[in-house]
Design a protein around this motif. Structure first.
Motif, PDB file in Angstrom:
ATOM      1  N   LEU A 243       0.683  -1.011   0.258  1.00  0.00           N
ATOM      2  CA  LEU A 243      -0.175  -0.143   0.034  1.00  0.00           C
ATOM      3  C   LEU A 243       0.776   1.291   0.062  1.00  0.00           C
ATOM      4  O   LEU A 243       0.463   2.265  -0.687  1.00  0.00           O
ATOM      5  CB  LEU A 243      -1.007  -0.153   1.309  1.00  0.00           C
ATOM      6  CG  LEU A 243      -1.737   1.138   1.382  1.00  0.00           C
ATOM      7  CD1 LEU A 243      -2.717   1.154   0.200  1.00  0.00           C
ATOM      8  CD2 LEU A 243      -2.562   1.067   2.578  1.00  0.00           C
ATOM      9  N   SER A 244       1.808   1.182   0.781  1.00  0.00           N
ATOM     10  CA  SER A 244       2.939   2.347   0.982  1.00  0.00           C
ATOM     11  C   SER A 244       3.493   2.824  -0.489  1.00  0.00           C
ATOM     12  O   SER A 244       3.657   3.881  -0.961  1.00  0.00           O
ATOM     13  CB  SER A 244       3.853   2.188   2.099  1.00  0.00           C
ATOM     14  OG  SER A 244       4.875   3.100   2.003  1.00  0.00           O
ATOM     15  N   SER A 245       3.776   1.570  -1.373  1.00  0.00           N
ATOM     16  CA  SER A 245       4.518   1.532  -2.487  1.00  0.00           C
ATOM     17  C   SER A 245       3.550   2.179  -3.405  1.00  0.00           C
ATOM     18  O   SER A 245       4.005   3.100  -4.403  1.00  0.00           O
ATOM     19  CB  SER A 245       5.012   0.474  -2.861  1.00  0.00           C
ATOM     20  OG  SER A 245       5.499   0.279  -4.269  1.00  0.00           O
ATOM     21  N   ILE A 246       2.412   1.804  -3.511  1.00  0.00           N
ATOM     22  CA  ILE A 246       1.353   2.394  -4.424  1.00  0.00           C
ATOM     23  C   ILE A 246       1.036   3.789  -4.184  1.00  0.00           C
ATOM     24  O   ILE A 246       1.158   4.612  -5.064  1.00  0.00           O
ATOM     25  CB  ILE A 246      -0.062   1.691  -4.173  1.00  0.00           C
ATOM     26  CG1 ILE A 246       0.046   0.138  -4.735  1.00  0.00           C
ATOM     27  CG2 ILE A 246      -1.101   2.225  -5.008  1.00  0.00           C
ATOM     28  CD1 ILE A 246      -1.094  -0.638  -4.360  1.00  0.00           C
ATOM     29  N   VAL A 247       1.112   4.430  -2.953  1.00  0.00           N
ATOM     30  CA  VAL A 247       1.043   5.673  -2.495  1.00  0.00           C
ATOM     31  C   VAL A 247       2.341   6.611  -2.833  1.00  0.00           C
ATOM     32  O   VAL A 247       2.081   7.491  -3.531  1.00  0.00           O
ATOM     33  CB  VAL A 247       0.667   5.953  -0.963  1.00  0.00           C
ATOM     34  CG1 VAL A 247       0.774   7.577  -0.618  1.00  0.00           C
ATOM     35  CG2 VAL A 247      -0.504   5.400  -0.643  1.00  0.00           C
ATOM     36  N   ARG A 248       3.263   5.746  -2.840  1.00  0.00           N
ATOM     37  CA  ARG A 248       4.624   6.744  -3.118  1.00  0.00           C
ATOM     38  C   ARG A 248       4.658   6.881  -4.600  1.00  0.00           C
ATOM     39  O   ARG A 248       5.147   7.950  -5.262  1.00  0.00           O
ATOM     40  CB  ARG A 248       5.723   5.794  -2.515  1.00  0.00           C
ATOM     41  CG  ARG A 248       6.305   6.276  -1.298  1.00  0.00           C
ATOM     42  CD  ARG A 248       7.673   5.753  -1.002  1.00  0.00           C
ATOM     43  NE  ARG A 248       7.863   4.252  -1.186  1.00  0.00           N
ATOM     44  CZ  ARG A 248       7.795   3.376  -0.731  1.00  0.00           C
ATOM     45  NH1 ARG A 248       7.251   3.427   0.410  1.00  0.00           N
ATOM     46  NH2 ARG A 248       7.746   2.065  -1.178  1.00  0.00           N
ATOM     47  N   SER A 249       4.109   5.761  -5.168  1.00  0.00           N
ATOM     48  CA  SER A 249       4.376   6.007  -6.880  1.00  0.00           C
ATOM     49  C   SER A 249       3.144   6.902  -7.273  1.00  0.00           C
ATOM     50  O   SER A 249       3.631   7.751  -8.205  1.00  0.00           O
ATOM     51  CB  SER A 249       3.859   4.442  -7.492  1.00  0.00           C
ATOM     52  OG  SER A 249       4.848   3.555  -7.188  1.00  0.00           O
ATOM     53  N   GLU A 250       2.165   6.961  -6.733  1.00  0.00           N
ATOM     54  CA  GLU A 250       1.055   8.063  -7.134  1.00  0.00           C
ATOM     55  C   GLU A 250       1.770   9.468  -7.039  1.00  0.00           C
ATOM     56  O   GLU A 250       1.730  10.388  -7.494  1.00  0.00           O
ATOM     57  CB  GLU A 250      -0.162   7.816  -6.576  1.00  0.00           C
ATOM     58  CG  GLU A 250      -1.014   6.524  -7.072  1.00  0.00           C
ATOM     59  CD  GLU A 250      -1.221   6.653  -8.335  1.00  0.00           C
ATOM     60  OE1 GLU A 250      -1.825   7.659  -8.956  1.00  0.00           O
ATOM     61  OE2 GLU A 250      -1.140   5.588  -9.241  1.00  0.00           O
ATOM     62  N   LEU A 251       2.405   9.706  -5.791  1.00  0.00           N
ATOM     63  CA  LEU A 251       2.863  10.894  -5.274  1.00  0.00           C
ATOM     64  C   LEU A 251       4.012  11.137  -6.286  1.00  0.00           C
ATOM     65  O   LEU A 251       4.221  12.752  -6.633  1.00  0.00           O
ATOM     66  CB  LEU A 251       3.446  10.664  -3.781  1.00  0.00           C
ATOM     67  CG  LEU A 251       2.372  10.732  -2.630  1.00  0.00           C
ATOM     68  CD1 LEU A 251       2.957  10.856  -1.469  1.00  0.00           C
ATOM     69  CD2 LEU A 251       1.543  12.213  -2.778  1.00  0.00           C
ATOM     70  N   THR A 252       4.886  10.445  -6.602  1.00  0.00           N
ATOM     71  CA  THR A 252       5.926  10.804  -7.711  1.00  0.00           C
ATOM     72  C   THR A 252       5.269  10.884  -8.927  1.00  0.00           C
ATOM     73  O   THR A 252       5.858  11.944  -9.637  1.00  0.00           O
ATOM     74  CB  THR A 252       6.683   9.486  -7.730  1.00  0.00           C
ATOM     75  OG1 THR A 252       7.410   9.120  -6.433  1.00  0.00           O
ATOM     76  CG2 THR A 252       7.957   9.857  -8.871  1.00  0.00           C
ATOM     77  N   ARG A 253       4.357  10.190  -9.495  1.00  0.00           N
ATOM     78  CA  ARG A 253       3.574  10.635 -10.858  1.00  0.00           C
ATOM     79  C   ARG A 253       3.045  12.074 -10.813  1.00  0.00           C
ATOM     80  O   ARG A 253       3.167  12.711 -11.636  1.00  0.00           O
ATOM     81  CB  ARG A 253       2.543   9.636 -10.911  1.00  0.00           C
ATOM     82  CG  ARG A 253       3.226   8.434 -11.778  1.00  0.00           C
ATOM     83  CD  ARG A 253       2.093   7.534 -12.306  1.00  0.00           C
ATOM     84  NE  ARG A 253       2.608   5.861 -11.923  1.00  0.00           N
ATOM     85  CZ  ARG A 253       2.083   5.069 -11.109  1.00  0.00           C
ATOM     86  NH1 ARG A 253       0.843   5.495 -10.648  1.00  0.00           N
ATOM     87  NH2 ARG A 253       2.560   4.049 -11.245  1.00  0.00           N
ATOM     88  N   GLU A 254       2.418  12.446  -9.769  1.00  0.00           N
ATOM     89  CA  GLU A 254       1.927  13.706  -9.374  1.00  0.00           C
ATOM     90  C   GLU A 254       2.709  14.783  -9.435  1.00  0.00           C
ATOM     91  O   GLU A 254       2.964  15.753 -10.117  1.00  0.00           O
ATOM     92  CB  GLU A 254       0.998  13.767  -8.248  1.00  0.00           C
ATOM     93  CG  GLU A 254      -0.069  12.983  -8.258  1.00  0.00           C
ATOM     94  CD  GLU A 254      -1.105  12.909  -6.896  1.00  0.00           C
ATOM     95  OE1 GLU A 254      -0.661  13.777  -5.981  1.00  0.00           O
ATOM     96  OE2 GLU A 254      -2.138  12.092  -6.829  1.00  0.00           O
ATOM     97  N   ARG A 255       3.784  14.644  -8.884  1.00  0.00           N
ATOM     98  CA  ARG A 255       5.011  15.668  -8.754  1.00  0.00           C
ATOM     99  C   ARG A 255       5.758  15.865 -10.107  1.00  0.00           C
ATOM    100  O   ARG A 255       6.160  16.849 -10.412  1.00  0.00           O
ATOM    101  CB  ARG A 255       5.978  15.003  -7.624  1.00  0.00           C
ATOM    102  CG  ARG A 255       5.442  15.615  -6.120  1.00  0.00           C
ATOM    103  CD  ARG A 255       6.673  15.117  -5.247  1.00  0.00           C
ATOM    104  NE  ARG A 255       6.269  15.043  -4.113  1.00  0.00           N
ATOM    105  CZ  ARG A 255       6.145  14.087  -3.134  1.00  0.00           C
ATOM    106  NH1 ARG A 255       6.967  13.082  -3.638  1.00  0.00           N
ATOM    107  NH2 ARG A 255       5.588  13.990  -1.912  1.00  0.00           N
ATOM    108  N   THR A 256       5.784  14.641 -10.837  1.00  0.00           N
ATOM    109  CA  THR A 256       6.493  14.913 -11.969  1.00  0.00           C
ATOM    110  C   THR A 256       5.754  15.342 -13.159  1.00  0.00           C
ATOM    111  O   THR A 256       6.168  15.484 -14.171  1.00  0.00           O
ATOM    112  CB  THR A 256       7.443  13.659 -12.473  1.00  0.00           C
ATOM    113  OG1 THR A 256       6.414  12.362 -12.490  1.00  0.00           O
ATOM    114  CG2 THR A 256       8.204  13.104 -11.375  1.00  0.00           C
ATOM    115  N   GLY A 257       4.400  15.511 -13.005  1.00  0.00           N
ATOM    116  CA  GLY A 257       3.367  15.640 -13.919  1.00  0.00           C
ATOM    117  C   GLY A 257       3.046  14.345 -15.005  1.00  0.00           C
ATOM    118  O   GLY A 257       2.697  14.818 -16.052  1.00  0.00           O
ATOM    119  N   SER A 258       3.558  13.433 -14.658  1.00  0.00           N
ATOM    120  CA  SER A 258       3.165  12.153 -15.391  1.00  0.00           C
ATOM    121  C   SER A 258       2.005  11.398 -15.060  1.00  0.00           C
ATOM    122  O   SER A 258       1.836  10.338 -15.468  1.00  0.00           O
ATOM    123  CB  SER A 258       4.577  11.340 -15.506  1.00  0.00           C
ATOM    124  OG  SER A 258       4.589  10.632 -14.206  1.00  0.00           O
TER     125      SER A 258
END
Length: 156
Positions: free
Chosen positions: A133-148
Protein backbone atom coordinates in the motif's frame (compact mmCIF):
# COMPACT_ATOMS: atom_id res chain seq x y z
CA UNK A 1 -9.31 -12.13 4.90
CA UNK A 2 -9.51 -15.74 5.99
CA UNK A 3 -7.36 -17.71 8.41
CA UNK A 4 -6.32 -20.18 5.69
CA UNK A 5 -4.60 -17.34 3.79
CA UNK A 6 -2.21 -16.67 6.67
CA UNK A 7 -1.82 -19.91 8.61
CA UNK A 8 1.35 -21.96 8.66
CA UNK A 9 0.55 -25.24 6.96
CA UNK A 10 1.17 -28.29 9.03
CA UNK A 11 2.34 -28.36 12.60
CA UNK A 12 5.28 -29.75 14.47
CA UNK A 13 4.21 -32.57 16.79
CA UNK A 14 5.97 -34.07 19.77
CA UNK A 15 4.82 -36.92 22.01
CA UNK A 16 3.87 -36.05 25.57
CA UNK A 17 6.76 -38.25 26.70
CA UNK A 18 9.27 -35.96 24.99
CA UNK A 19 11.67 -34.15 27.32
CA UNK A 20 11.66 -30.38 27.57
CA UNK A 21 15.18 -30.29 26.11
CA UNK A 22 14.05 -32.34 23.08
CA UNK A 23 11.06 -30.02 22.64
CA UNK A 24 13.30 -26.94 22.78
CA UNK A 25 15.60 -28.48 20.15
CA UNK A 26 12.58 -29.14 17.91
CA UNK A 27 11.48 -25.53 18.28
CA UNK A 28 14.95 -24.30 17.36
CA UNK A 29 15.40 -26.71 14.45
CA UNK A 30 11.91 -26.14 13.03
CA UNK A 31 11.91 -22.37 13.70
CA UNK A 32 8.62 -22.48 15.62
CA UNK A 33 7.53 -21.15 18.98
CA UNK A 34 4.94 -23.82 19.73
CA UNK A 35 4.60 -27.57 19.38
CA UNK A 36 1.45 -29.64 19.28
CA UNK A 37 1.65 -32.38 21.88
CA UNK A 38 0.18 -35.75 20.95
CA UNK A 39 -0.45 -38.90 22.88
CA UNK A 40 2.10 -41.04 21.06
CA UNK A 41 3.90 -38.77 18.65
CA UNK A 42 2.76 -39.36 15.07
CA UNK A 43 0.52 -36.68 13.63
CA UNK A 44 -2.36 -39.17 13.51
CA UNK A 45 -2.25 -39.49 17.30
CA UNK A 46 -4.74 -37.67 19.49
CA UNK A 47 -3.81 -34.08 20.34
CA UNK A 48 -3.49 -33.66 24.11
CA UNK A 49 -1.95 -30.20 24.41
CA UNK A 50 0.39 -27.51 23.22
CA UNK A 51 3.75 -26.37 24.55
CA UNK A 52 5.23 -22.98 23.77
CA UNK A 53 8.65 -21.44 24.16
CA UNK A 54 7.11 -19.30 26.90
CA UNK A 55 5.94 -22.43 28.76
CA UNK A 56 9.51 -23.69 28.74
CA UNK A 57 10.85 -20.44 30.13
CA UNK A 58 8.14 -19.77 32.72
CA UNK A 59 7.55 -23.32 33.91
CA UNK A 60 10.99 -24.90 33.58
CA UNK A 61 13.87 -22.47 33.24
CA UNK A 62 12.77 -20.01 35.93
CA UNK A 63 12.00 -22.87 38.31
CA UNK A 64 15.48 -24.32 37.56
CA UNK A 65 14.03 -27.69 36.61
CA UNK A 66 16.30 -30.06 34.68
CA UNK A 67 15.17 -30.03 31.01
CA UNK A 68 16.41 -33.59 30.51
CA UNK A 69 14.29 -34.90 33.38
CA UNK A 70 11.16 -32.84 32.77
CA UNK A 71 8.58 -34.08 30.27
CA UNK A 72 6.53 -31.93 27.94
CA UNK A 73 3.44 -33.41 29.63
CA UNK A 74 4.55 -31.70 32.85
CA UNK A 75 4.49 -28.17 31.39
CA UNK A 76 2.12 -28.27 28.41
CA UNK A 77 -1.21 -26.49 28.21
CA UNK A 78 -3.95 -29.06 27.94
CA UNK A 79 -6.50 -26.70 26.43
CA UNK A 80 -5.64 -26.09 22.78
CA UNK A 81 -7.49 -23.13 21.34
CA UNK A 82 -8.45 -23.60 17.73
CA UNK A 83 -10.17 -21.80 14.90
CA UNK A 84 -11.62 -23.05 11.63
CA UNK A 85 -9.49 -22.25 8.62
CA UNK A 86 -12.45 -20.56 6.90
CA UNK A 87 -12.89 -18.10 9.79
CA UNK A 88 -12.19 -14.41 9.36
CA UNK A 89 -8.87 -13.03 10.59
CA UNK A 90 -10.82 -10.62 12.81
CA UNK A 91 -12.33 -13.60 14.64
CA UNK A 92 -8.87 -15.10 15.11
CA UNK A 93 -7.53 -11.83 16.53
CA UNK A 94 -10.52 -11.55 18.86
CA UNK A 95 -9.94 -15.11 20.11
CA UNK A 96 -6.25 -14.43 20.67
CA UNK A 97 -7.00 -11.19 22.51
CA UNK A 98 -9.75 -12.58 24.70
CA UNK A 99 -7.66 -15.60 25.76
CA UNK A 100 -4.29 -13.84 25.92
CA UNK A 101 -2.57 -16.19 23.47
CA UNK A 102 -0.35 -15.65 20.43
CA UNK A 103 -1.18 -18.87 18.59
CA UNK A 104 -4.23 -20.84 17.51
CA UNK A 105 -4.46 -24.34 16.13
CA UNK A 106 -6.21 -24.28 12.76
CA UNK A 107 -8.77 -26.95 11.93
CA UNK A 108 -10.74 -27.92 8.84
CA UNK A 109 -14.51 -28.45 8.62
CA UNK A 110 -14.09 -31.98 10.02
CA UNK A 111 -12.18 -30.67 13.03
CA UNK A 112 -8.83 -32.12 11.94
CA UNK A 113 -5.72 -30.12 12.74
CA UNK A 114 -4.34 -28.57 9.52
CA UNK A 115 -1.98 -25.86 10.74
CA UNK A 116 -1.19 -23.08 13.17
CA UNK A 117 -1.90 -19.37 13.09
CA UNK A 118 0.46 -17.18 15.05
CA UNK A 119 0.44 -13.50 15.76
CA UNK A 120 3.78 -13.40 13.92
CA UNK A 121 2.08 -14.90 10.81
CA UNK A 122 -0.50 -12.12 10.92
CA UNK A 123 2.00 -9.35 11.59
CA UNK A 124 4.17 -10.50 8.69
CA UNK A 125 1.22 -10.62 6.32
CA UNK A 126 -0.06 -7.23 7.43
CA UNK A 127 3.43 -5.73 7.10
CA UNK A 128 3.62 -6.99 3.50
CA UNK A 129 0.17 -5.53 2.76
CA UNK A 130 1.09 -2.18 4.31
CA UNK A 131 4.40 -2.11 2.40
CA UNK A 132 2.53 -2.69 -0.87
CA UNK A 133 0.00 0.00 0.00
CA UNK A 134 2.84 2.40 0.86
CA UNK A 135 4.52 1.63 -2.46
CA UNK A 136 1.33 2.43 -4.36
CA UNK A 137 0.94 5.75 -2.55
CA UNK A 138 4.61 6.67 -3.14
CA UNK A 139 4.28 5.85 -6.84
CA UNK A 140 1.19 8.01 -7.16
CA UNK A 141 2.87 10.91 -5.35
CA UNK A 142 5.91 10.63 -7.62
CA UNK A 143 3.71 10.64 -10.72
CA UNK A 144 1.81 13.70 -9.47
CA UNK A 145 5.03 15.61 -8.69
CA UNK A 146 6.60 14.85 -12.05
CA UNK A 147 3.43 15.63 -13.98
CA UNK A 148 3.27 12.16 -15.46
CA UNK A 149 -0.24 11.54 -14.17
CA UNK A 150 -2.23 10.10 -17.02
CA UNK A 151 -5.95 9.94 -17.19
CA UNK A 152 -7.44 6.49 -17.01
CA UNK A 153 -10.34 7.69 -19.19
CA UNK A 154 -10.26 6.81 -22.89
CA UNK A 155 -9.47 9.67 -25.26
CA UNK A 156 -12.50 11.20 -26.93
Amino acid sequence: MKVEEYQSSGTVHVPMTCTVREAAKQMRDQHVGALIVTENGPPSSRVVGIVTDRDIVVKAVIERLAPDDLLVADIMQTHVLSIDRSADIGDALQTMASHGVRRLAVTNAEGALVGMLSLDDLLGALARDWALLSSIVRSELTRERTGSVQSMLPAA
